[in-house]
Design a protein around this motif. Structure first.
Motif, PDB file in Angstrom:
ATOM      1  N   ASP A   1       0.833  -1.209   0.000  1.00 23.70           N
ATOM      2  CA  ASP A   1       0.000   0.000   0.000  1.00 23.70           C
ATOM      3  C   ASP A   1       0.866   1.256   0.000  1.00 23.70           C
ATOM      4  O   ASP A   1       0.585   2.222  -0.727  1.00 23.70           O
ATOM      5  CB  ASP A   1      -0.934   0.001   1.210  1.00 23.70           C
ATOM      6  CG  ASP A   1      -2.047  -1.025   1.080  1.00 23.70           C
ATOM      7  OD1 ASP A   1      -2.281  -1.494  -0.050  1.00 23.70           O
ATOM      8  OD2 ASP A   1      -2.665  -1.367   2.112  1.00 23.70           O
ATOM      9  N   VAL A   2       1.917   1.257   0.834  1.00 26.37           N
ATOM     10  CA  VAL A   2       2.805   2.422   0.898  1.00 26.37           C
ATOM     11  C   VAL A   2       3.530   2.602  -0.424  1.00 26.37           C
ATOM     12  O   VAL A   2       3.631   3.714  -0.961  1.00 26.37           O
ATOM     13  CB  VAL A   2       3.824   2.268   2.051  1.00 26.37           C
ATOM     14  CG1 VAL A   2       4.897   3.352   1.959  1.00 26.37           C
ATOM     15  CG2 VAL A   2       3.110   2.344   3.401  1.00 26.37           C
ATOM     16  N   ARG A   3       4.027   1.500  -0.986  1.00 30.60           N
ATOM     17  CA  ARG A   3       4.746   1.570  -2.257  1.00 30.60           C
ATOM     18  C   ARG A   3       3.840   2.118  -3.364  1.00 30.60           C
ATOM     19  O   ARG A   3       4.252   2.971  -4.159  1.00 30.60           O
ATOM     20  CB  ARG A   3       5.272   0.192  -2.631  1.00 30.60           C
ATOM     21  CG  ARG A   3       6.133   0.156  -3.900  1.00 30.60           C
ATOM     22  CD  ARG A   3       6.633  -1.258  -4.178  1.00 30.60           C
ATOM     23  NE  ARG A   3       7.441  -1.738  -3.078  1.00 30.60           N
ATOM     24  CZ  ARG A   3       8.748  -1.514  -2.956  1.00 30.60           C
ATOM     25  NH1 ARG A   3       9.357  -0.785  -3.893  1.00 30.60           N
ATOM     26  NH2 ARG A   3       9.424  -2.000  -1.947  1.00 30.60           N
ATOM     27  N   SER A   4       2.579   1.632  -3.419  1.00 33.20           N
ATOM     28  CA  SER A   4       1.642   2.088  -4.453  1.00 33.20           C
ATOM     29  C   SER A   4       1.322   3.565  -4.297  1.00 33.20           C
ATOM     30  O   SER A   4       1.247   4.304  -5.279  1.00 33.20           O
ATOM     31  CB  SER A   4       0.353   1.266  -4.406  1.00 33.20           C
ATOM     32  OG  SER A   4       0.606  -0.082  -4.691  1.00 33.20           O
ATOM     33  N   ARG A   5       1.165   3.986  -3.042  1.00 28.71           N
ATOM     34  CA  ARG A   5       0.830   5.396  -2.807  1.00 28.71           C
ATOM     35  C   ARG A   5       1.969   6.308  -3.264  1.00 28.71           C
ATOM     36  O   ARG A   5       1.742   7.374  -3.826  1.00 28.71           O
ATOM     37  CB  ARG A   5       0.532   5.628  -1.328  1.00 28.71           C
ATOM     38  CG  ARG A   5       0.041   7.041  -1.020  1.00 28.71           C
ATOM     39  CD  ARG A   5      -0.450   7.156   0.402  1.00 28.71           C
ATOM     40  NE  ARG A   5      -0.856   8.529   0.718  1.00 28.71           N
ATOM     41  CZ  ARG A   5      -1.267   8.936   1.900  1.00 28.71           C
ATOM     42  NH1 ARG A   5      -1.351   8.059   2.910  1.00 28.71           N
ATOM     43  NH2 ARG A   5      -1.618  10.201   2.103  1.00 28.71           N
ATOM     44  N   ILE A   6       3.182   5.864  -3.039  1.00 27.52           N
ATOM     45  CA  ILE A   6       4.347   6.659  -3.447  1.00 27.52           C
ATOM     46  C   ILE A   6       4.476   6.690  -4.964  1.00 27.52           C
ATOM     47  O   ILE A   6       4.647   7.750  -5.567  1.00 27.52           O
ATOM     48  CB  ILE A   6       5.635   6.091  -2.815  1.00 27.52           C
ATOM     49  CG1 ILE A   6       5.599   6.271  -1.302  1.00 27.52           C
ATOM     50  CG2 ILE A   6       6.873   6.771  -3.418  1.00 27.52           C
ATOM     51  CD1 ILE A   6       6.721   5.546  -0.567  1.00 27.52           C
ATOM     52  N   THR A   7       4.398   5.526  -5.596  1.00 26.63           N
ATOM     53  CA  THR A   7       4.624   5.467  -7.050  1.00 26.63           C
ATOM     54  C   THR A   7       3.459   6.044  -7.849  1.00 26.63           C
ATOM     55  O   THR A   7       3.645   6.462  -8.991  1.00 26.63           O
ATOM     56  CB  THR A   7       4.876   4.018  -7.495  1.00 26.63           C
ATOM     57  OG1 THR A   7       3.768   3.187  -7.078  1.00 26.63           O
ATOM     58  CG2 THR A   7       6.165   3.475  -6.898  1.00 26.63           C
ATOM     59  N   ASP A   8       2.262   6.069  -7.251  1.00 23.00           N
ATOM     60  CA  ASP A   8       1.095   6.614  -7.966  1.00 23.00           C
ATOM     61  C   ASP A   8       1.014   8.134  -7.877  1.00 23.00           C
ATOM     62  O   ASP A   8       0.270   8.758  -8.631  1.00 23.00           O
ATOM     63  CB  ASP A   8      -0.205   6.015  -7.408  1.00 23.00           C
ATOM     64  CG  ASP A   8      -0.362   4.547  -7.776  1.00 23.00           C
ATOM     65  OD1 ASP A   8       0.372   4.074  -8.657  1.00 23.00           O
ATOM     66  OD2 ASP A   8      -1.216   3.872  -7.155  1.00 23.00           O
ATOM     67  N   CYS A   9       1.768   8.728  -6.956  1.00 21.59           N
ATOM     68  CA  CYS A   9       1.702  10.184  -6.771  1.00 21.59           C
ATOM     69  C   CYS A   9       2.400  10.889  -7.930  1.00 21.59           C
ATOM     70  O   CYS A   9       3.509  10.513  -8.338  1.00 21.59           O
ATOM     71  CB  CYS A   9       2.349  10.571  -5.446  1.00 21.59           C
ATOM     72  SG  CYS A   9       2.287  12.357  -5.113  1.00 21.59           S
TER      73      CYS A   9
END
Length: 294
Positions: A260-268
């Protein structure tokens, strides 16, 4: 407020007045190619307080039939008041210039096109004093140009085809053919085509396809659309780089990074927000805490 697609649908005829004679073939009429064209003032206001303006007004001169006026109107939706305005335009122009007057309405959806092409009479049924019958160009009769060679043969017509089919499922194939055809075109010819097509597609999904095609296939052009696209590309690149930096810092610090953290970072895609997260990543005790209260 006038939309960019509204402007492109009629201004493209100012850019290439001869386009009307080529389009007329698809409208079921035979209009001679003009030997001369003059862009006329669009203000049809009289001395009364009422202001009326046609979108584009051209005087076209042909060898076969002499001169005539062409009023081009962009129509995005049904408007019960518009036929009366169109009738006024035609009658006023005929009176003012003493020249035959044609009306072309350009649409981007089938329902509006069907509505616009219906004859409208100003008089009672038994006394049709003035009958208005516009020519209508829209997705129902404009060609679907998917062959780059066909697009290359008439770049302006291909641009109009993309604009009038902007809401159709077939639209994606037209920009692909057009961008391929434009690769060989001189910049002064390609630039207005790039702009008209981008404006005419409005905010529809096909606009994003066109912008990407311009950025990749026409990377050597310097138009404001292509520069805007490249600026967006550079911003996306910065965002991706900062996202990688955040993950690298967290990894080097030995912190666990959930999916979840990785997705939030890469999707920003906000570089400034990513910069803030990068600063937090240096000291945060847990990966989840780099987001703060957000």
């Amino acid at each position: 407020m006038v939309s960019s697609s509204h402007e492109a649908m009629h201004r493209i005829f100012q850019h290439d007045p001869g386009l009307f004679s080529r389009v007329s073939h698809f409208l079921g009429v035979d209009v001679p190619t003009p030997v001369k064209a003059t862009v006329l003032p669009t203000d049809l206001t009289e001395n009364s307080p009422v202001e009326r303006r046609v979108d584009t007004l051209l005087r076209l001169e042909t060898a076969e039939q002499g001169a005539f006026l062409l009023a081009v109107e962009s129509q995005g939706k049904k408007d019960p008041d518009k036929p009366a305005s169109w009738a006024y335009y035609a009658a006023y122009l005929w009176t003012k210039y003493r020249l035959p007057t044609a009306l072309l309405v350009v649409c981007q959806d089938h329902a509006t096109a069907r509505w616009a092409q219906q004859p409208v009479c100003s008089g009672p049924p038994q006394l049709p004093t003035l009958t208005l019958t516009p020519l209508v160009a829209g997705p129902h009769n404009m060609p679907v140009i998917t062959d780059p060679e066909e697009a290359r043969a008439d770049l302006v017509l291909a641009s109009l085809a993309a604009i009038t089919h902007a809401a159709d499922t077939v639209v994606n194939e037209i920009p692909k053919a057009l961008s391929t055809a434009l690769r060989d075109a001189p910049e002064d010819i390609a630039d207005p085509i790039v702009e008209f097509t981008a404006q005419g597609l409005g905010n529809r999904p096909a606009k994003h396809l066109w912008r990407n095609l311009v950025a990749v296939d026409l990377s050597f052009y310097k138009s404001y659309i292509s520069e805007e696209i490249r600026d967006e590309g550079r911003a996306e690149g910065r965002a991706e780089g900062r996202a990688e930096d955040i993950l690298l810092v967290l990894e080097q610090r030995g912190l666990d990074v959930s999916d979840d953290v990785r997705s939030r970072i890469t999707d920003c895609t906000d570089p400034e927000l990513l910069r803030l997260w990068l600063m937090h990543a240096v000291t945060a005790p847990k990966a989840e805490e780099i987001f703060g209260d957000q």
